[in-house]
Write a protein that holds these residues in place. Structure first.
Motif, PDB file in Angstrom:
ATOM      1  N   SER A 115      -1.419   1.541  -2.431  1.00 32.34           N
ATOM      2  CA  SER A 115      -2.689   0.941  -3.078  1.00 32.34           C
ATOM      3  C   SER A 115      -2.458   0.388  -4.513  1.00 32.34           C
ATOM      4  O   SER A 115      -3.512  -0.505  -4.725  1.00 32.34           O
ATOM      5  CB  SER A 115      -3.688   2.123  -3.236  1.00 32.34           C
ATOM      6  N   CYS A 162       2.477  -1.582  -5.820  1.00 31.54           N
ATOM      7  CA  CYS A 162       3.105  -2.095  -4.711  1.00 31.54           C
ATOM      8  C   CYS A 162       4.365  -3.074  -4.708  1.00 31.54           C
ATOM      9  O   CYS A 162       5.131  -3.024  -3.909  1.00 31.54           O
ATOM     10  CB  CYS A 162       2.282  -2.584  -3.625  1.00 31.54           C
ATOM     11  N   PRO A 217      -1.617  -4.769  -1.738  1.00 34.85           N
ATOM     12  CA  PRO A 217      -1.771  -3.441  -1.125  1.00 34.85           C
ATOM     13  C   PRO A 217      -1.563  -3.509   0.461  1.00 34.85           C
ATOM     14  O   PRO A 217      -2.116  -4.354   1.105  1.00 34.85           O
ATOM     15  CB  PRO A 217      -3.252  -2.829  -1.602  1.00 34.85           C
TER      16      PRO A 217
END
Length: 315
Positions: A168, A171, A175
């Protein structure tokens, strides 16, 4: 404009509309009629630079955080990806023993020399792309907007990949909200190619993911079976990577790729173990890695005992 001049122009336009498509078809027929090249096996070094925001944007002077060797058989009917963790501890040309990803701080040619000296093979070509270059290449390949990442946010097209983690924030790309088979556009694919903190295998897992994404892109291009699609993929590759291949050589490689059955493409992570040198965490390559590279460089395939494992594990 006189009537005669107008008639002449109309005839020229009509002639062009008829002749040019025929020329294009004849050119395609000549391309597709060429048999698969079968001189020697190929060894191609595929590098992913860590260049890109917030780092320096010079693709060919970053560190090679993605490091793969692609071997293709002489008959061009089999291919093998051998992937290396970026922290593999090897003798790097000009730098002594250090992590393999440091080779590109002196340019991709230095990585070629490092591979040749380490494994005793000849490397025929290299490709280098950056993080954003990779994301933009995927986006352009699947038909999403390129440039500003926000332009491609929400794009519903992508490479069809099975994803085993969610992310989330932090990354490395966009996401990923769910696990399972799904389509990944460029910056989501970048997350799968880069993220290591949320995955049990860390760098090992992301190295495998990078090879998987390359194999998926090849399979999707090959499935379409279109010379026009192949040429478009080559143009995308040239725009978003650096290579020492000429355009004719790249075209020949593209034709071979179109004919290569994706089920004949094997992938394996170089057998290795985590260790340390001083305070640094590194990866030591096992002896089997050298045997695998030697076999793949000769035949384009894995040694027999590794083929089932690679096919079933995705390794």
């Amino acid at each position: 404009m006189s009537d005669r001049t107008r008639r002449t122009l109309v005839m020229l336009v009509v002639g062009a509309l008829v002749v040019l498509p025929l020329v294009g078809l004849m050119a395609m027929e000549r391309i597709t009629a060429v048999g698969p090249s079968s001189d020697e096996p190929l060894a191609i070094l595929l590098l992913g630079s860590d260049a890109g925001p917030p780092r320096d944007d010079d693709t060919v002077t970053g560190r090679a955080d993605a490091f793969h060797l692609l071997f293709v058989s002489a008959e061009r009917d089999h291919a093998t990806f051998v992937s290396f963790p970026r922290d593999s501890w090897v003798p790097v040309t000009g730098l002594g023993e250090t992590k393999i990803n440091a080779c590109m701080t002196r340019g991709p040619e230095n990585c070629v020399t490092t591979v040749e000296d380490t494994f005793g093979i000849d490397v025929d070509a290299y490709f280098v792309t950056s993080m954003w270059g990779f994301a933009d290449a995927v986006n352009e390949f699947v038909g999403c907007d390129i440039g500003d990442p926000e332009l491609s946010r929400g794009c519903t097209r992508g490479l069809t990949v099975d994803v085993d983690f969610t992310c989330s924030s932090g990354c490395g790309g966009f996401p990923i909200e769910q696990t399972g088979e799904q389509q990944l556009s460029g910056f989501e694919a970048l997350t799968k190619a880069r993220n290591r903190k949320l995955r049990d295998g860390g760098d090992f897992t992301r190295s495998q993911s990078q090879a998987e994404l390359l194999a998926v892109a090849h399979a999707e291009m090959q499935a379409e079976g279109s010379i026009a699609r192949m040429m478009d993929a080559l143009r995308i590759l040239r725009r978003h990577s650096v290579t020492d291949l000429t355009l004719p050589q790249l075209t020949r490689l593209g034709i071979d790729a179109m004919r290569l059955d994706p089920t004949n493409v094997e992938r394996i992570l170089a057998p290795s173990r985590i260790g340390s040198v001083g305070a640094a965490s590194v990866v030591f390559l096992e002896d089997e890695t050298y045997d695998i590279v030697a076999e793949a460089a000769t035949t384009g395939r894995l040694p027999e005992e590794y083929r089932t494992v690679a096919a079933t594990s995705g390794g």
